[in-house]
Scaffold this motif. Structure first.
Motif, PDB file in Angstrom:
ATOM      1  N   PHE A  55     -12.373 -22.371 -33.673  1.00 12.10           N
ATOM      2  CA  PHE A  55     -11.928 -21.618 -34.846  1.00 12.10           C
ATOM      3  C   PHE A  55     -11.544 -20.176 -34.536  1.00 12.10           C
ATOM      4  O   PHE A  55     -11.466 -19.343 -35.418  1.00 12.10           O
ATOM      5  N   TRP A  62      -7.923 -17.701 -36.120  1.00 14.95           N
ATOM      6  CA  TRP A  62      -7.872 -17.848 -37.575  1.00 14.95           C
ATOM      7  C   TRP A  62      -6.519 -17.442 -38.157  1.00 14.95           C
ATOM      8  O   TRP A  62      -6.179 -17.827 -39.266  1.00 14.95           O
ATOM      9  N   TYR A  73     -11.191 -22.808 -43.612  1.00 13.55           N
ATOM     10  CA  TYR A  73     -12.376 -22.903 -42.751  1.00 13.55           C
ATOM     11  C   TYR A  73     -13.283 -24.013 -43.260  1.00 13.55           C
ATOM     12  O   TYR A  73     -13.551 -24.104 -44.460  1.00 13.55           O
ATOM     13  N   ASN A 115     -15.864 -17.414 -41.314  1.00  7.13           N
ATOM     14  CA  ASN A 115     -15.592 -17.705 -39.907  1.00  7.13           C
ATOM     15  C   ASN A 115     -15.940 -16.457 -39.095  1.00  7.13           C
ATOM     16  O   ASN A 115     -15.364 -15.393 -39.309  1.00  7.13           O
TER      17      ASN A 115
END
Lengths: 1098, 514
Positions: free
Chosen positions: A434, A437, A448, A455
């Motif tokens: 992740f 982003w 998310y 996140n």
């Protein structure tokens, strides 16, 4: 008056210029060029004599042909004849013993031989301080000095430490040691982090109040005296050094890795009562890991051109735990430390210039800091006038991640700490996926997977705390030798700190589809909807001025020596602080307070404090074996009422060297040195708390909107337009508050065996601090929540041992071993009349908050953990569970569970030199104390805690429990916890354990740590001969915090860490208050550091 | 003199000058040098107007957010299915520290009034004395209603008494009437002297002319007395006192708060940090909503009540479920609570906006008090008229937009339609037990507005029959009747705190709760 003075000065000067005698100057050193201080120089056959100064320099009137006799303690006497030359070359003498003649910088920068001292001191020289290439002096002292407790309170690119000598004395006041830098007192120990360790010549630790009495109120907690390098005469060298080290997370808390995501959603329960996997959940109360391919998050819609949803894009992951998925978020930190220094000196003076650049990349990605330090120090002799100076400039730029945008109930900058958002992830979530982003739609704030978290990669990119600090320091010491026994000096010091904090957090407008909460999860976008960009700007200026005018006297009368001084100190401290806070800025990513909507928050504070003192200090020695020392200080301080602002600090001590005094013990080959000493002092301390310096703490003020301490919340919003609002501060002030008083005595024994191959020093001390300036919590029913009172008594007792050994010493091999041990006890005898407890801090917020906090409790060690426990059967001590549900209940009454300061600290330092290799290491052990790992409540809430999975998420009988049967408690063997099973977020672990219970998270805080290891290889001269311009070269490997051994029960964090500071936005989160004893999610896990070093000397 | 000596001489001269400067500075070390301890950041004396404005803000700050768990015990609001349950509220497992914040806040607010009373007496300003006495009585009555015995006569003396003794709740209540009576005398005194006073701020009735202003305050005082008498309705031994006190209120002729005469505070709330209306601020920051928005949801009990009584106010107490026009909630403590996407949030009639005013005492609460008093025969007038007027004023308030002046519909017509539809406890005529009707409608009107008063009514009369939470881990399955003494008080004044039995939240009664 002035004319008279210049006239007499003229007369003195002319007198010196005439006569047949010459002024001979010279310098006494040992064979390797180290100066021998304070040796006696006599003209043979006459009474004329003088003594050398601390650098070994002397001047004496003599005729050509005279014989000079150089003698002194610890050196063999040598005779030198005077030639026609005015300047003698360096006179080399040999040392008879080593430690005895050691020079110690005592209070006020006065140099004394250690044999004269009636109190405990420890001196750490540069080589020992910097062997592991520490970037912070306090870290380099840990384990090396008995009685000194250094706590690294958190990990960061700009870590903070707490430095305490001989335990805590003051209940709510400052307990940290005073810092004295080149003779100038700086009353903020944190200034130590701004000094380049390589610039330090040595550090002397004056452990007790006896040693420090002459410093007055600031020194009741002991003193750390730092002497910086000023260059050495006769040697000119350039030293270049570079150290690169890598830092990695060493220990993560122990987590469960058996169960995945589910948080108790009703619709995700199967008809048979078992739970189903919930793809957007932050709690790990789901089904056991199965290895199946499952969606993570419920997917991100893909829209048609007309705005309708075409389909959901879903991210699939394997439903099995990923080893280190949370740890992998952290990077390898890199510290690069570059040093260059130039040192030179001739007959007229010395010069030192040091530069250091430390750049740090943290273990938290994007965290970084840089510190640049330049220091110029030197001295210059103009005959009897000596000018000594230091100028230094330090700048430190720290850039770290701020808090997330989630759960901001307490205000704009009150989201969750990064670490919480990291550990919140179930074990099967590939967190590193992740990172991007900006481009990965599954990682952006709308898509998310976790419906309830930020996140962490968003946080590190968009929430930043940047602190820039600039320090300027100047010291000037003018010393004039009026006669050989009378000296007058004036020492002026200024420190100036300017710092600037800019905390920015970007805004988000969540996508309409995310706000609509398609998962029905109650996700962050639907709760938050929007988030404005925000910023906080604070600037701070502090200036400290200090001047000491000292007249020194040093003369021998037959067998008696008298060293005395009288001084006048004037000091002023001043700070201003102002901030602006724009909660709602208009443009994303653009942080200017001028773009703020609404009325920005603002405040300004100014504090000023002054004091002056006169002091006297005298040491009388007889035949070099007994020394009596007494000092007194009278101080007048601006922060107290005029009728109470004057107080005194008397102190006295004695040193008796019995091996010198008793004929039968002289020249003993086994016991070559023995000394008994003892001292007493009575010092006062102003600890008004709250305001800086305790200024303006006599009259209860009215307060209005702003962040001032002691402000009732209802005035926060004022003024409303033209309507002002003021209320009394919640802290009730006492106009007649007096200083607190610490009386301390200490007794010590020092023994040197086998020509000091074995050297022992032991101390016992006891201090009583009474009449404390308590900022006492008082019942809110008085209309106030705290009051400054004079009350309380704390007794500190302790034993300290230092043992240094040279077990092996041959031509090629030397082994040095040092052991330091301290045993403390700190007892709170009395608090205030009618009150037996005082809360010092609460624990960091869990879900409902862990109940209780760190307390001062009458009759107990100080401080202690107080929290809630299960209701227990008073007879068996076992936990009472409900006869139907099998569930224990939290007892609402908080009780005391252990103290938080260690009872004992053991330090071991060793170094082995074999030919050109040197190996050195430092380890220490602490025990007897407890720590509250309040982080544990969050771990139970999220279901990542190890113990929550120990029973396989099945019903279980609560261990060691009893149930009520027929009016008595009997051992429970049948009633299992009704909802201990897989009923997810509604079950036993996340509900019962988050109802404020504290005892499950208390563990022993004992540990062993291998703090420093260093291996250095010194290139032999034969090799260097080929490159003649290099005088010395070495390479080395260093390691820090390599191993930590803790009791099995403590699988949480480093028990040395501490979380007790305000976690507010302007706070630097130093964690160095008195309320030590808890850790939380505000600290990242402990780290380990490896580095390599190259040093060249030209 | 050779050059070396010249150098030495000039250095000596500089040294001398430095020494003299030092001597000069230190010679000046008299009083002045150290006389720098006056606070440049905070004043130590201020006028009474700014003390009053802060104190009133303290009052509404307390009323807007204190004891939020009571909103759930009253079955107005419930937990959210999105969050881990709050065991303390739902299982009635109340720790000591549960009301630390409220205890501290209320006493700090009281201290602001106490200080104002002292200063008012010193400066001979009767208006400030009167407001201080009245508002102290107001907040002390809440403390008694929650904790029964609390420090009263020995409170607010930090110099001499940091461990204030406790007074009996019943004695405090008795003294509050004396204080309010005294306040009324000072208000009358202020009427005659008001022109000479520093009276630049009255955030409650300051827009009225001076004479009307004092009459309005006296009406507020009368209504507060009525409220405290009503709280004691079940204490039979108080009957004589009640009738004599009613007589003295009637005698002052100013009456009670009527329609449109409610007491509220708004110093000028704006959408800036810390300047938001405190009730709104419990749910929203300037920059983003707080988690309370998602945390507190409609209670199924309340939703069902408004639905079955065809009450249009449901759309003001609650928001419709997302993307629907219907309302739904959770029973508080329900382990199977559904997430927010299927439940109603707190509605815009209650949670109006960042500038909304906060009630000290609403006109509809006053009218319900008068309805009950009339029904009990304490005061003259038609109970039905008070009752229907109260319902109408409730509609009027809920329909009011955040700007405090415009309405979103026709509350009078809607109210009339509502209370004439022939449903028991809605329509006066259709209600068999008039007191049940009054207290049921009072509960319905105070949703999200005054949950403490609704809790008091429930404890006093059991009306309406509120459900216990749906939690499966109750300590005792009974709605608590008091809070425990706060940990902060046990820590600082433990020796004076009355000891409570285990599970006191279910058993230890407030004196009027008999």
């Amino acid at each position: 008056m002035r004319k008279l003075f210049t006239l007499s000065a003229l007369l003195i000067l002319s007198a010196l210029a005439i006569g047949q005698f010459k002024i001979i100057t010279g310098r006494v050193t040992d064979p390797v060029g180290q100066p021998i201080p304070f040796s006696t120089i006599r003209v043979k056959g006459t009474k004329a004599g003088t003594s050398a100064d601390a650098d070994g320099n002397f001047s004496i009137k003599a005729k050509p042909g005279d014989i000079l006799v150089i003698s002194g303690t610890g050196i063999t006497t040598r005779e030198v004849s005077v030639t026609d030359a005015v300047t003698l070359s360096t006179i080399q003498v040999t040392r008879s013993t080593t430690a005895l003649a050691e020079v110690v910088v005592t209070a006020l920068g006065v140099q004394r031989q250690s044999r004269e001292l009636g109190y405990s001191t420890t001196k750490i020289i540069n080589r020992d301080l910097t062997q592991a290439k520490v970037t912070d002096i306090s870290t380099g002292l840990a384990g090396k000095v008995s009685g000194l407790q250094v706590n690294l309170t958190s990990n960061s690119v700009s870590p903070s430490t707490r430095v305490v000598l001989r335990g805590n004395r003051s209940i709510t006041g400052n307990n940290q040691a005073l810092l004295v830098l080149d003779g100038v007192a700086i009353d903020d120990i944190n200034y130590i982090t701004k000094i380049n360790p390589e610039d330090v010549e040595n550090v002397t630790v004056l452990k007790g109040a006896v040693a420090a009495a002459v410093y007055g109120s600031k020194a009741s907690n002991g003193v750390i005296v730092i002497t910086t390098k000023h260059g050495l005469r006769g040697r000119s060298e350039i030293k270049v050094s570079n150290t690169t080290s890598l830092e990695r997370i060493s220990y993560m808390p122990k987590f469960q890795d058996r169960f995945g995501a589910y948080g108790g959603e009703g619709s995700y329960t199967s008809p048979d009562g078992t739970v189903q996997y919930v793809p957007y959940e932050n709690q790990s109360y789901g089904p056991p890991y199965s290895g199946a391919l499952l969606p993570l998050g419920l997917g991100v819609p893909v829209f048609n051109p007309d705005g309708t949803v075409n389909h959901l894009d879903t991210n699939f992951v394997r439903y099995s735990p990923i080893k280190n998925n949370r740890k992998d978020f952290f990077a390898t930190g890199i510290t690069n430390q570059f040093d260059v220094s130039y040192s030179a000196g001739d007959d007229r003076g010395t010069f030192y210039l040091g530069f250091q650049d430390v750049s740090v990349k943290g273990v938290v990605p994007k965290d970084k800091s840089r510190r640049d330090n330049i220091r110029l120090g030197g001295s210059r002799n103009y005959g009897n006038l000596k000018v000594d100076y230091t100028v230094s400039y330090n700048q430190q730029l720290v850039d770290i991640a701020g808090l997330s945008y989630n759960q901001t109930n307490g205000g704009v900058f009150s989201g969750r700490p990064l670490y919480f958002e990291i550990i919140n992830n179930p074990a099967h979530v590939p967190l590193v996926y992740f990172k991007d982003w900006q481009h990965n739609k599954f990682a952006d704030p709308n898509g998310y997977f976790d419906a309830y978290a930020t996140n962490p990669y968003w946080t590190i990119d968009n929430s930043r705390r940047k602190t820039n600090t600039y320090d300027l320091l100047g010291n000037l010491d003018l010393s004039y030798k009026i006669t050989s026994w009378l000296n007058i000096s004036d020492r002026f010091g200024i420190t100036q700190t300017f710092s600037n904090l800019k905390y920015t957090r970007d805004g988000i407008t969540f996508a309409p589809w995310a706000i609509a909460d398609p998962w029905g999860a109650g996700n962050v976008p639907s709760s938050q909807k929007f988030l404005s960009p925000s910023e906080y700007d604070e600037s701070f200026l502090e200036q400290r001025l200090n001047n000491d005018l000292i007249v020194g006297f040093d003369k021998a009368y037959g067998d008696f020596s008298v060293k005395a001084l009288a001084g006048l100190n004037v000091a002023q401290r001043h700070q201003t602080d102002q901030y602006l806070q724009g909660d709602a800025l208009q443009f994303p990513g653009f942080y200017s307070i001028s773009s703020s909507l609404g009325v920005p928050g603002y405040n300004q504070t100014i504090y000023r404090q002054r004091e002056y003192s006169i002091y006297e200090d005298i040491t009388v020695g007889f035949k070099d074996f007994i020394f009596l020392h007494a000092s007194n200080r009278d101080e007048w301080n601006s922060v107290l009422d005029p009728s109470l602002r004057h107080f005194e600090y008397p102190g006295a001590d004695v040193s008796f060297i019995f091996t010198q005094a008793i004929e039968g013990l002289k020249n003993n080959k086994v016991l070559n040195y023995g000394k008994i000493r003892g001292g007493y002092s009575h010092v006062s301390n102003i600890n008004l708390g709250g305001n800086p310096y305790g200024a303006y703490s006599l009259v209860t003020p009215y307060v209005t909107g702003g962040p001032a301490t002691g402000i009732p919340t209802f005035v926060n919003g004022f003024p409303f337009g033209s309507i002002g609002g003021y209320a009394q501060s919640t802290k009730y002030l006492n106009p007649l508050v007096k200083p607190e008083i610490t009386t301390e005595y200490e007794l010590g024994l020092e023994l040197g065996f086998l020509n000091n191959r074995i050297y022992f020093s032991g101390d016992y001390y006891q201090s009583k601090s009474k009449n404390q300036n308590l900022t006492a919590q008082i019942s809110p029913t008085t209309g106030f929540t705290s009051k400054v009172v004079n009350a309380g008594l704390v007794t500190n007792k302790g034993l300290e041992f230092d043992l240094s050994l040279i077990p092996v010493k041959t031509k090629d091999l030397t082994w040095n071993l040092g052991i330091t041990y301290a045993h403390y006890s700190s007892l709170l005898n009395e608090l205030q009349p009618g009150v037996t407890e005082l809360q010092l801090s609460d624990f960091a917020n869990g879900i409902n908050g862990v109940a209780g906090g760190i307390y001062a409790v009458q009759g107990k060690a100080y401080p202690v953990i107080k929290t809630t426990d299960w209701i227990r059967d008073s007879l068996s001590g076992k936990v009472v569970v409900d006869p139907v549900t099998g569930t224990p209940t939290v007892d609402p009454n908080e009780k005391i569970y252990g103290h938080t300061n260690p009872d004992e600290i053991l330090g071991i330092t060793t170094s082995v030199t074999y030919k050109n290799f040197t190996f050195s290491a430092v380890a220490d052990y602490r025990s007897g104390n407890f720590i509250m790992n309040s982080f544990g409540q969050n771990a139970d809430f999220t279901g990542i805690s190890f113990h929550s999975a120990e029973n396989g998420r099945q019903r279980f009988i609560f261990p060691n429990s009893v149930v009520l049967q027929g009016g008595k408690y009997v051992d429970n063997t049948t009633v299992a916890v009704s909802n201990g099973g897989n009923i997810g977020g509604q079950g036993f672990w996340p509900t019962v354990y988050t109802s404020g219970i504290g005892t499950p998270y208390i563990t022993s805080a004992a540990f062993w740590k291998l703090r420093e290891v260093a291996i250095t290889y010194q290139f032999p001269a034969s090799l260097l001969g080929k490159v003649s311009f290099i005088k010395k070269a070495s390479i080395g490997l260093v390691g820090r915090n390599l191993i930590m051994i803790r009791p099995k029960s403590n699988f949480w964090s480093d028990p040395e860490f501490n979380d007790n500071s305000t976690r507010g936005i302007g706070s630097s989160n130093r964690g160095n208050g008195n309320a030590i004893g808890s850790t939380s999610e505000y600290q990242t896990p402990p780290t380990r550091i490896f580095g390599a070093n190259l040093t060249l000397t030209f | 003199m050779n050059s070396k000596h010249v150098l030495k001489f000039s250095i000596m001269k500089k040294l001398t000058i430095i020494l003299f400067i030092t001597a000069f500075i230190t010679g000046g070390c008299g009083k002045k040098f150290l006389d720098i301890n006056q606070n440049p950041n905070q004043p130590t004396h201020v006028g009474l107007a700014v003390i009053l404005s802060a104190a009133l803000q303290g009052s509404v700050n307390d009323l807007a957010i204190d004891f939020p768990s009571v909103t759930r015990w009253d079955a107005y609001w419930s937990r959210s299915g999105n969050y881990v349950p709050d065991v303390q509220t739902e299982a009635y497992s109340i720790p000591n520290n549960y009301t630390d914040a409220e205890w501290t806040r209320i006493y700090l607010t009281l201290n602001a009034y106490h200080n104002m009373e002292i200063q008012g007496k010193q400066q001979n300003l009767p208006f400030y004395i009167a407001v201080a006495k009245l508002m102290k009585a107001f907040h002390f009555s809440i403390l008694v209603d929650v904790y029964n015995d609390v420090p009263y006569s020995k409170a607010f003396d930090p110099l001499n008494s940091v461990h204030p003794a406790y007074d009996k709740g019943v004695n405090i209540y008795a003294d509050l009437f004396k204080q309010i009576d005294s306040a009324i005398i000072y208000f009358d005194l202020a009427k005659n002297t008001v022109t000479s006073q520093d009276q630049s701020y009255d955030g409650v009735y300051g827009t009225l002319s001076a004479g009307d202003e004092m009459d309005a305050w006296i009406r507020f005082a009368n209504t507060l007395e009525l409220k405290l008498l009503i709280h004691q309705s079940q204490v039979t031994s108080q009957a004589a006192f009640i009738s004599s006190q009613i007589a003295s209120i009637v005698a002052n002729g100013r009456g009670f708060i009527g329609a449109g005469q409610g007491a509220s505070v708004n110093p000028g709330y704006t959408n800036s940090t810390n300047k938001i209306s405190p009730f709104y601020g419990f749910f929203y920051l300037v920059t983003a909503p707080t988690t309370n928005v998602a945390y507190y949801r409609a209670n199924t009990y309340a939703v069902n009540f408004y639905n079955t009584t065809n009450d249009p106010r449901i759309g003001y107490f609650f928001d419709p479920v997302a993307n629907t026009s219907t309302y739904a909630g959770n029973f508080d403590g329900d382990p199977a609570a559904v997430p927010n996407s299927s439940t109603s949030a707190i509605g815009t009639g209650v949670l109006k906006g960042p500038t909304q005013s906060i009630w000290l005492l609403s006109d509809f609460e006053s009218l319900f008090l008068q309805a009950e008093a009339a029904q009990r025969g304490w005061i003259a007038g038609s109970a039905q008229t008070f009752y229907e007027s109260a319902i109408t004023q409730s509609f009027t308030y809920l329909y009011l937009k955040a700007d405090n002046s415009t309405l979103s519909g026709d509350p009078v017509a809607d109210a009339t339609a509502y209370y004439t539809q022939g449903i028991a406890n809605v329509d006066w005529a259709a209600s068999a037990n008039k007191l049940t009707a009054i207290l049921t409608q009072k509960w319905a009107a105070l949703d999200g507005i005054n949950w403490e008063e609704a809790w008091t009514d429930f404890r006093r009369t059991g009306i309406p029959a509120l459900p216990i939470s749906a939690s499966n881990t109750h300590v005792v399955p009974k709605i608590p009747i008091r809070f425990l003494y706060p940990q902060v008080e046990l820590n600082t004044n433990g020796s004076n705190v009355p000891s409570l039995p285990a599970n006191a939240q279910f058993t230890s009664v407030i004196f009027w709760n008999q």
